[in-house]
Scaffold this motif. Sequence first.
Motif, PDB file in Angstrom:
ATOM      1  N   GLY A 166      33.478  39.493  40.507  1.00  0.00           N
ATOM      2  CA  GLY A 166      33.230  38.478  39.486  1.00  0.00           C
ATOM      3  C   GLY A 166      34.485  37.786  38.960  1.00  0.00           C
ATOM      4  O   GLY A 166      34.565  37.434  37.789  1.00  0.00           O
ATOM      5  N   TYR A 167      35.444  37.610  39.839  1.00  0.00           N
ATOM      6  CA  TYR A 167      36.672  36.909  39.438  1.00  0.00           C
ATOM      7  C   TYR A 167      36.839  35.636  40.257  1.00  0.00           C
ATOM      8  O   TYR A 167      36.384  35.556  41.401  1.00  0.00           O
ATOM      9  CB  TYR A 167      37.901  37.796  39.650  1.00  0.00           C
ATOM     10  CG  TYR A 167      37.943  39.009  38.764  1.00  0.00           C
ATOM     11  CD1 TYR A 167      38.453  38.934  37.472  1.00  0.00           C
ATOM     12  CD2 TYR A 167      37.454  40.230  39.216  1.00  0.00           C
ATOM     13  CE1 TYR A 167      38.491  40.047  36.658  1.00  0.00           C
ATOM     14  CE2 TYR A 167      37.482  41.349  38.400  1.00  0.00           C
ATOM     15  CZ  TYR A 167      37.994  41.251  37.120  1.00  0.00           C
ATOM     16  OH  TYR A 167      38.033  42.351  36.317  1.00  0.00           O
ATOM     17  N   GLU A 168      37.576  34.693  39.664  1.00  0.00           N
ATOM     18  CA  GLU A 168      37.830  33.432  40.351  1.00  0.00           C
ATOM     19  C   GLU A 168      38.845  33.612  41.482  1.00  0.00           C
ATOM     20  O   GLU A 168      38.750  33.001  42.532  1.00  0.00           O
ATOM     21  CB  GLU A 168      38.307  32.388  39.311  1.00  0.00           C
ATOM     22  CG  GLU A 168      39.076  31.189  39.828  1.00  0.00           C
ATOM     23  CD  GLU A 168      38.323  30.358  40.854  1.00  0.00           C
ATOM     24  OE1 GLU A 168      37.085  30.345  40.839  1.00  0.00           O
ATOM     25  OE2 GLU A 168      39.005  29.735  41.707  1.00  0.00           O
ATOM     26  N   SER A 169      39.836  34.502  41.238  1.00  0.00           N
ATOM     27  CA  SER A 169      40.873  34.677  42.252  1.00  0.00           C
ATOM     28  C   SER A 169      41.487  36.063  42.133  1.00  0.00           C
ATOM     29  O   SER A 169      41.208  36.810  41.187  1.00  0.00           O
ATOM     30  CB  SER A 169      41.977  33.640  42.066  1.00  0.00           C
ATOM     31  OG  SER A 169      42.722  33.963  40.912  1.00  0.00           O
ATOM     32  N   ALA A 170      42.346  36.379  43.103  1.00  0.00           N
ATOM     33  CA  ALA A 170      43.032  37.679  43.082  1.00  0.00           C
ATOM     34  C   ALA A 170      43.943  37.786  41.862  1.00  0.00           C
ATOM     35  O   ALA A 170      44.102  38.874  41.299  1.00  0.00           O
ATOM     36  CB  ALA A 170      43.832  37.852  44.364  1.00  0.00           C
ATOM     37  N   ILE A 171      44.541  36.683  41.447  1.00  0.00           N
ATOM     38  CA  ILE A 171      45.441  36.721  40.275  1.00  0.00           C
ATOM     39  C   ILE A 171      44.632  37.106  39.029  1.00  0.00           C
ATOM     40  O   ILE A 171      45.085  37.905  38.211  1.00  0.00           O
ATOM     41  CB  ILE A 171      46.183  35.376  40.088  1.00  0.00           C
ATOM     42  CG1 ILE A 171      47.153  35.150  41.258  1.00  0.00           C
ATOM     43  CG2 ILE A 171      46.946  35.331  38.761  1.00  0.00           C
ATOM     44  CD1 ILE A 171      47.937  33.860  41.231  1.00  0.00           C
ATOM     45  N   ALA A 172      43.403  36.580  38.931  1.00  0.00           N
ATOM     46  CA  ALA A 172      42.551  36.897  37.779  1.00  0.00           C
ATOM     47  C   ALA A 172      42.139  38.372  37.798  1.00  0.00           C
ATOM     48  O   ALA A 172      41.827  38.961  36.762  1.00  0.00           O
ATOM     49  CB  ALA A 172      41.316  36.000  37.799  1.00  0.00           C
ATOM     50  N   MET A 173      42.127  38.990  38.987  1.00  0.00           N
ATOM     51  CA  MET A 173      41.723  40.400  39.119  1.00  0.00           C
ATOM     52  C   MET A 173      42.806  41.368  38.648  1.00  0.00           C
ATOM     53  O   MET A 173      42.539  42.556  38.416  1.00  0.00           O
ATOM     54  CB  MET A 173      41.461  40.736  40.612  1.00  0.00           C
ATOM     55  CG  MET A 173      40.119  40.350  41.134  1.00  0.00           C
ATOM     56  SD  MET A 173      40.073  40.350  42.963  1.00  0.00           S
ATOM     57  CE  MET A 173      40.873  41.891  43.390  1.00  0.00           C
ATOM     58  N   LEU A 174      44.046  40.871  38.549  1.00  0.00           N
ATOM     59  CA  LEU A 174      45.204  41.754  38.349  1.00  0.00           C
ATOM     60  C   LEU A 174      45.131  42.728  37.174  1.00  0.00           C
ATOM     61  O   LEU A 174      45.488  43.899  37.347  1.00  0.00           O
ATOM     62  CB  LEU A 174      46.498  40.936  38.258  1.00  0.00           C
ATOM     63  CG  LEU A 174      46.984  40.373  39.592  1.00  0.00           C
ATOM     64  CD1 LEU A 174      48.253  39.562  39.402  1.00  0.00           C
ATOM     65  CD2 LEU A 174      47.215  41.486  40.585  1.00  0.00           C
ATOM     66  N   PRO A 175      44.679  42.285  35.981  1.00  0.00           N
ATOM     67  CA  PRO A 175      44.684  43.249  34.870  1.00  0.00           C
ATOM     68  C   PRO A 175      43.933  44.542  35.202  1.00  0.00           C
ATOM     69  O   PRO A 175      44.313  45.608  34.770  1.00  0.00           O
ATOM     70  CB  PRO A 175      44.009  42.481  33.733  1.00  0.00           C
ATOM     71  CG  PRO A 175      44.267  41.046  34.054  1.00  0.00           C
ATOM     72  CD  PRO A 175      44.220  40.971  35.545  1.00  0.00           C
ATOM     73  N   LYS A 176      42.852  44.456  35.990  1.00  0.00           N
ATOM     74  CA  LYS A 176      42.055  45.643  36.309  1.00  0.00           C
ATOM     75  C   LYS A 176      42.307  46.176  37.725  1.00  0.00           C
ATOM     76  O   LYS A 176      42.122  47.370  37.979  1.00  0.00           O
ATOM     77  CB  LYS A 176      40.567  45.286  36.141  1.00  0.00           C
ATOM     78  CG  LYS A 176      39.699  46.497  35.910  1.00  0.00           C
ATOM     79  CD  LYS A 176      38.310  46.114  35.498  1.00  0.00           C
ATOM     80  CE  LYS A 176      37.402  47.348  35.565  1.00  0.00           C
ATOM     81  NZ  LYS A 176      36.026  46.992  35.372  1.00  0.00           N
ATOM     82  N   TYR A 177      42.698  45.340  38.616  1.00  0.00           N
ATOM     83  CA  TYR A 177      42.811  45.756  40.017  1.00  0.00           C
ATOM     84  C   TYR A 177      44.219  45.539  40.584  1.00  0.00           C
ATOM     85  O   TYR A 177      44.373  45.129  41.735  1.00  0.00           O
ATOM     86  CB  TYR A 177      41.774  45.003  40.868  1.00  0.00           C
ATOM     87  CG  TYR A 177      40.357  45.372  40.537  1.00  0.00           C
ATOM     88  CD1 TYR A 177      39.759  46.505  41.068  1.00  0.00           C
ATOM     89  CD2 TYR A 177      39.616  44.595  39.644  1.00  0.00           C
ATOM     90  CE1 TYR A 177      38.456  46.860  40.750  1.00  0.00           C
ATOM     91  CE2 TYR A 177      38.316  44.938  39.311  1.00  0.00           C
ATOM     92  CZ  TYR A 177      37.736  46.068  39.867  1.00  0.00           C
ATOM     93  OH  TYR A 177      36.440  46.413  39.543  1.00  0.00           O
ATOM     94  N   LYS A 178      45.212  45.856  39.764  1.00  0.00           N
ATOM     95  CA  LYS A 178      46.596  45.640  40.193  1.00  0.00           C
ATOM     96  C   LYS A 178      46.940  46.473  41.438  1.00  0.00           C
ATOM     97  O   LYS A 178      47.546  45.972  42.384  1.00  0.00           O
ATOM     98  CB  LYS A 178      47.528  46.022  39.035  1.00  0.00           C
ATOM     99  CG  LYS A 178      48.982  45.708  39.288  1.00  0.00           C
ATOM    100  CD  LYS A 178      49.815  46.050  38.076  1.00  0.00           C
ATOM    101  CE  LYS A 178      51.292  45.905  38.411  1.00  0.00           C
ATOM    102  NZ  LYS A 178      52.162  46.207  37.296  1.00  0.00           N
TER     103      LYS A 178
END
Lengths: 120, 426
Positions: free
Chosen positions: B119-131
């Motif tokens: 449910g994210y727009e991009s990998a950068i948006a995923m970073l806080p949870k999926y670093k």
Amino acid sequence: MIIHVLGNEFLKEDSLALKIADSLKINNVKFIKINTFDDLMKTHPVILDVCKGIKKASLITDIDEFISRRTATVHDMDFGFFLKLNKSLGNIDEINIIAIPLESYEGINQDIIKIIEELK
Amino acid sequence: MTHTINLNHITKIEGHAKLAIEIEKNKVKKCELSSIEGSRYFEGLVKGKKYFEAHEITSRICGICSCAHTVAANTAVERALGIEPTHQTKLLNKLLMLGERIRSHAAHLFFLALPDYLGYESAIAMLPKYKNEVQSALRMMKAGNEIVRLVGGRDMHPVAAAVGGYRNIPSKEKLMELVESIKKLKLEANATVELFSKLKLYDYEHKCEFFSLQDSKEYAMLEGPLVSEKSKFEQHEYLDYFKEYHSKYSTANFVVKDNKPYMTGALARMNNNFEMLSEDAKLAVKKSGIEFPNLNPFTNNFCQAVELIHCMDEVIKHSVDYEEIEEHILKPVTNTGRGVAAIEVPRGILFHDYTIEDGTIIKANIITPTAQNLKVMEDEIKEMLPSLLKLKDEEKINLEIEKLIRAYDPCFSCSSHFLEVKWKKK
């Protein structure tokens, strides 16, 4: 000082940094041409690259100055995307990009040397 | 009432595509998946060129798959001119392809497919949870790059591979250094399989032929006949079975067998060759509980994750076997002939077919995996639409369609060839 040089020798508009790196001889400065961003990880890289939208050689230290575009394909995972991703990940702390215009101008080498001397 | 869906920008795929859907009284009247990329004319570009130039030109079809086009072109030309490559050349070709597949799968899975499911727009948006996951993807991509650089001479568009052999061979010592980092990365490949096995996929199955190469000795990559559950034929016979055709609405050709679409790619490979996967890859599948053969096209991304483990095991095996023998480039036995190479590349089967006369290429045919998968994607969207329409929300419908398309990891720029969905409802 190591300066990472980016560009594509086959594309006129993306080849100036490579040509300048070949022609510049500066004490204690080594130009290394790179093909991937792997070499920039875990470093405080200094980069020489062409930049659209500038008229003279300039130093860019703020990654947010790059315009983000929607990452739609692997081909969109460009320099700006990787810099922002690696900064967000903490892989890059600080960055210095010696940005030059797509086309050369009289005095470009002197402007680049001046920026490099200030970075030393 | 007609309902028109125009998905005009299918994102996170290679290249540009659009989808036009017309629905009348809840029935799909039109569903056209088309490429809107400019034609590439690579087959025309190599005509009149010498046989040894084909791989350097066709490698430029795609940066991501440049090794694939290089190896396919060299193999086809070698077959045309009677060159039997040495054991070492075949081994280096495999290593080059394995490196490319590792970086391609890692990039697609984490940067293009995963944000959809999380449910994210991009990998950068995923970073806080999926670093950690994103770091892992970068490490796997780097490992793939390093293999390609070492074997091919540079990160993309390899310069070492040539018709008849390698201009420069990697040092065994450097290859074994890479093996050590690959061994550590296998844990991350296993974690990738676990992550993708837990994603909630759309409940859908599509019966079609799944085509891949098959090799009695290994998980096929560069050699062997073309097989599906009901067909088997040799590589040079491909034109007797596969038909390319053009539609006005797409710049990319479609490919069918017996007028029906078929699928190629990681899912097809695993459906046909599951037992040939490495033991650790099979073990990871067993732990996931996902069964094969599998008819859900969304499973293709899971299969790509499994192939990460397999490819790493293969890199280790071939690197250990590599002997670093200085060899001469082999010369053609004849200067006239026709050669076909079908090889397994990240997105499926890639065909290169050259007819050479007096050392000059007079005819070329290149069929990419995406061109082959285009028709099956279109049919599956058409088949899924009635149940998708129950979702009512156009954004949700579009997302499911895009997930399906990205499950195929298509490369529209290479098939000659992003999605625009154009909805039209009546």
